[in-house]
Design a protein around this motif. Structure first.
Motif, PDB file in Angstrom:
ATOM      1  N   UNK A   1     -57.678 -30.031 100.005  1.00 41.17           N
ATOM      2  CA  UNK A   1     -57.965 -29.431 101.306  1.00 41.17           C
ATOM      3  C   UNK A   1     -58.409 -30.566 102.229  1.00 41.17           C
ATOM      4  N   UNK A   2     -57.563 -30.894 103.174  1.00 42.03           N
ATOM      5  CA  UNK A   2     -57.856 -31.964 104.116  1.00 42.03           C
ATOM      6  C   UNK A   2     -58.426 -31.377 105.396  1.00 42.03           C
ATOM      7  N   UNK A   3     -59.485 -31.996 105.868  1.00 38.86           N
ATOM      8  CA  UNK A   3     -60.168 -31.512 107.070  1.00 38.86           C
ATOM      9  C   UNK A   3     -60.008 -32.499 108.207  1.00 38.86           C
TER      10      UNK A   3
ATOM     11  N   UNK B   1     -64.387 -31.280  93.659  1.00 43.26           N
ATOM     12  CA  UNK B   1     -64.944 -32.569  94.036  1.00 43.26           C
ATOM     13  C   UNK B   1     -64.621 -32.818  95.502  1.00 43.26           C
ATOM     14  N   UNK B   2     -65.306 -33.773  96.085  1.00 44.21           N
ATOM     15  CA  UNK B   2     -65.026 -34.113  97.479  1.00 44.21           C
ATOM     16  C   UNK B   2     -65.085 -35.615  97.650  1.00 44.21           C
ATOM     17  N   UNK B   3     -64.240 -36.102  98.545  1.00 43.08           N
ATOM     18  CA  UNK B   3     -64.248 -37.511  98.924  1.00 43.08           C
ATOM     19  C   UNK B   3     -64.433 -37.541 100.428  1.00 43.08           C
ATOM     20  N   UNK B   4     -65.653 -37.762 100.849  1.00 39.28           N
ATOM     21  CA  UNK B   4     -65.952 -37.662 102.272  1.00 39.28           C
ATOM     22  C   UNK B   4     -65.212 -38.708 103.088  1.00 39.28           C
ATOM     23  N   UNK B   5     -64.964 -39.871 102.498  1.00 39.13           N
ATOM     24  CA  UNK B   5     -64.240 -40.912 103.231  1.00 39.13           C
ATOM     25  C   UNK B   5     -62.791 -40.522 103.499  1.00 39.13           C
ATOM     26  N   UNK B   6     -62.289 -39.553 102.709  1.00 38.18           N
ATOM     27  CA  UNK B   6     -60.926 -39.064 102.888  1.00 38.18           C
ATOM     28  C   UNK B   6     -60.891 -37.713 103.603  1.00 38.18           C
TER      29      UNK B   6
END
Length: 128
Positions: free
Chosen positions: A21-23, A70-75
């Motif tokens: 899921x891209x924001x 999981x989340x990758x805030x930089x992405x």
């Protein structure tokens, strides 16, 4: 914020898929994120969620031990890794974002009405 879910598809029972899921926007790290799903003829139900800090997750009993958020805030992206898939996991999967109240960065939100933003669904079909 705009959310774009992807990664759905057709998989055999026992297989795996990873949804993303891209924001949009620059403040993704502020959002608590959730995944929900809606099967044919069913209500949209909670699957799992992660707090804005990324340090806490919570899952529905039906997916616990099989799914991982999981989340990758930089992405600006949150992921849903789905393993040991079952036919009953067949559904449209939706991601959602919520701006937590001040001081609630560690809170995990599980209730559908509390979410502020929704992406379009991505379809997951698990064949038996």
């Amino acid at each position: 914020v705009q959310l774009q879910a992807s990664g759905g598809g057709l998989v055999q029972a026992g297989g795996s898929l990873r949804l993303a899921c891209a924001a949009s926007g620059r403040t993704f790290s502020r959002y608590a994120m959730g995944w929900f799903r809606q099967g044919p003829g069913k209500e949209r139900e909670f699957v799992g969620a992660i707090n804005s800090s990324g340090g806490g997750t919570y899952y529905a009993d039906s997916v616990k031990g099989r799914f991982t958020i999981s989340r990758v805030n930089s992405e600006n992206t949150v992921y849903l890794q789905m393993n040991s898939l079952k036919p009953e996991d067949t559904a449209d999967y939706y991601c959602a974002a919520k701006i937590p109240p001040a001081g609630s960065n560690n809170v995990i939100f599980t209730r559908r009405p509390t979410y502020d933003y929704w992406g379009q669904g991505t379809q997951v079909t698990v064949s038996s």
